[in-house]
Design an enzyme around this catalytic site. Structure first.
Site, short mmCIF file in Angstrom:
data_model
loop_
_atom_site.label_atom_id
_atom_site.label_comp_id
_atom_site.label_asym_id
_atom_site.label_seq_id
_atom_site.Cartn_x
_atom_site.Cartn_y
_atom_site.Cartn_z
N HIS A 15 3.39 -7.89 9.96
CA HIS A 15 3.13 -7.63 8.64
C HIS A 15 4.39 -6.79 8.16
O HIS A 15 4.28 -5.71 8.20
CB HIS A 15 2.09 -6.82 8.54
CG HIS A 15 1.36 -6.62 7.22
ND1 HIS A 15 0.69 -7.71 6.52
CD2 HIS A 15 1.20 -5.55 6.32
CE1 HIS A 15 -0.05 -7.32 5.55
NE2 HIS A 15 0.24 -5.92 5.22
N SER A 38 0.82 -7.98 0.91
CA SER A 38 -0.36 -7.07 1.11
C SER A 38 -1.09 -6.74 0.05
O SER A 38 -1.64 -7.65 -0.53
CB SER A 38 0.26 -5.85 1.93
OG SER A 38 -0.58 -5.21 2.76
N LEU A 44 0.73 -1.35 -0.08
CA LEU A 44 0.18 -0.05 -0.18
C LEU A 44 0.90 1.05 -0.04
O LEU A 44 0.35 2.23 -0.68
CB LEU A 44 -0.98 0.14 1.26
CG LEU A 44 -1.97 0.98 1.23
CD1 LEU A 44 -3.00 0.52 0.19
CD2 LEU A 44 -2.78 1.03 2.69
N ARG A 45 2.07 1.07 0.64
CA ARG A 45 2.95 2.41 0.85
C ARG A 45 4.10 2.33 -0.08
O ARG A 45 4.97 2.75 0.10
CB ARG A 45 3.46 2.52 2.33
CG ARG A 45 2.39 2.69 3.30
CD ARG A 45 2.86 2.78 4.71
NE ARG A 45 1.67 3.15 5.88
CZ ARG A 45 0.65 2.35 5.95
NH1 ARG A 45 0.49 1.39 5.43
NH2 ARG A 45 -0.32 2.93 6.95
N GLU A 71 -1.39 -8.31 10.05
CA GLU A 71 -0.88 -9.71 9.87
C GLU A 71 -2.04 -10.61 10.36
O GLU A 71 -2.43 -11.62 9.23
CB GLU A 71 0.23 -10.00 10.41
CG GLU A 71 1.02 -11.34 9.59
CD GLU A 71 1.30 -11.30 8.23
OE1 GLU A 71 1.65 -12.55 7.69
OE2 GLU A 71 1.15 -10.07 7.63
N TRP A 83 8.64 -6.55 6.11
CA TRP A 83 9.29 -7.16 5.23
C TRP A 83 10.42 -8.17 5.22
O TRP A 83 10.43 -9.16 4.25
CB TRP A 83 10.03 -6.07 4.51
CG TRP A 83 9.45 -5.08 3.52
CD1 TRP A 83 9.05 -3.98 3.95
CD2 TRP A 83 9.14 -5.45 2.24
NE1 TRP A 83 8.11 -3.44 2.82
CE2 TRP A 83 8.22 -4.34 1.75
CE3 TRP A 83 9.25 -6.54 1.40
CZ2 TRP A 83 7.65 -4.03 0.66
CZ3 TRP A 83 8.52 -6.42 0.08
CH2 TRP A 83 7.96 -5.22 -0.28
#
Length: 337
Positions: free
Chosen positions: A315, A174, A91-92, A284, A317
């Protein structure tokens, strides 16, 4: 969110026009390929598009689209093969780099493999969809057309570099995880593998549409109605993996989500990391509920898939990088790479 600040912030199209100003007006009206090789920037017209990077080299391309030139970071197949793995952001997503290139060791993982990594830059809060209109709450001037870009513009452009239009895999985290399954379901001639890491795969579940609306508003005031219309619009169903699951039959599938409990990569330090960890736990846990429901859905349809549900993980990386390593063998097998 600082709504006033967003009004004065350059739009996506304005930023790209500023970045590409030095390329020259001619380069903006014809397809261009710009690669950074040995510190030099190469620009070529479509008739001269040739894979100039050495096998296994890395390059930044600028690919024409309805949204303007889109930056795509590429790591070429180690031995010049035609397979490609598209890695989608969350999303970001940033406008300068795809997070797979610096938040994970994805490039190192596939450095010796005969598959090209394709990592598009940008598309924050887009779900990599073709939107109905530009977001009207944050002054966005460009209407997102990401599905068109990823399934028409980009594969046609990469074909000039010897990348197949049909021997591809797509994987995302995501938001990108949901999108990866959507792209693969509706473009079966392009993708042989689809993977979702912590994706939202049951969008029609109670509260999910509201949760997506809130998440997109929190990400620079993006309006979900501009993307898929009001909650009763058929576009919501079209983009819900739980609904279109039958269209995934025959694909190589990999789905993962962790429990949301902090694990080996979570090291809380007050104050900001405590907030990030708590936020990552909630996101998550929601992804896990969605992915478990999707698992049941595939089972009822008799569609095989690989599922990975680690007992710990938020949630973030580091966990997605670990999942990529676990999925790597299945990806290479699906692409015969």
């Amino acid at each position: 969110m600082r709504f006033a600040g967003l009004k004065s912030k350059p739009t996506l199209s304005q930023r790209w026009r500023q970045r590409l100003l030095g390329v020259g007006a001619a380069a903006l009206v014809v397809p261009i390929a710009a690669g950074v090789v040995g510190g030099a920037v190469a620009v070529a017209a479509p008739s001269a598009i040739v894979h100039k990077a050495p096998a296994g080299g890395r390059e930044d391309l600028f690919v024409p689209s309805e949204m303007g030139p889109i930056k795509v970071q590429v790591q070429w197949a180690a031995r010049g093969g035609n397979a490609a793995l598209y890695l989608l952001d969350g999303l970001r997503a940033r406008d300068d780099r795809n997070a797979w290139t610096f938040e994970t060791n994805a490039q190192d993982q596939f450095a010796g493999d005969d598959v090209t990594l394709v990592m598009p830059v940008g598309g924050q809060a887009s779900f990599y969809s073709d939107w109905y209109a530009a977001s009207n709450l944050n002054g966005q001037e460009v209407t997102y057309k990401w599905e068109t870009f990823l399934t028409q513009d980009l594969p046609a452009f990469l074909e000039g570099y010897g990348v197949s239009r049909s021997n591809n895999a797509v994987l995302g985290i995501s938001m990108g995880g949901s999108a990866a399954l959507t792209l693969a379901a509706y473009h079966r001639d392009q993708f042989k593998f689809a993977g979702s890491f912590s994706g939202y795969l049951n969008i029609s579940a109670p509260g999910m549409r509201e949760a997506i609306r809130v998440a997109m508003l929190s990400q620079s005031w993006f309006n979900v109605d501009s993307m898929w219309g009001p909650p009763w619009s058929p576009a919501w169903l079209r983009n819900d993996p739980f609904v279109f699951a039958p269209d995934l039959r025959g694909l190589s599938l990999y789905v993962s989500a962790a429990s949301g409990l902090p694990g080996q990569y979570d090291k809380p330090r007050a104050p900001i990391d405590f907030y990030n960890t708590a936020n990552g736990m909630a996101l998550e846990a929601l992804a896990l509920a969605n992915s478990r429901a999707f698992q049941v859905r595939l089972a009822t349809l008799g569609i095989p898939a690989t599922f990975s549900f680690p007992s710990n993980g938020t949630h973030s990386w580091a966990y997605w990088s670990a999942e990529l390593f676990k999925a790597r063998g299945q990806i290479l097998e699906a692409l015969n790479a």
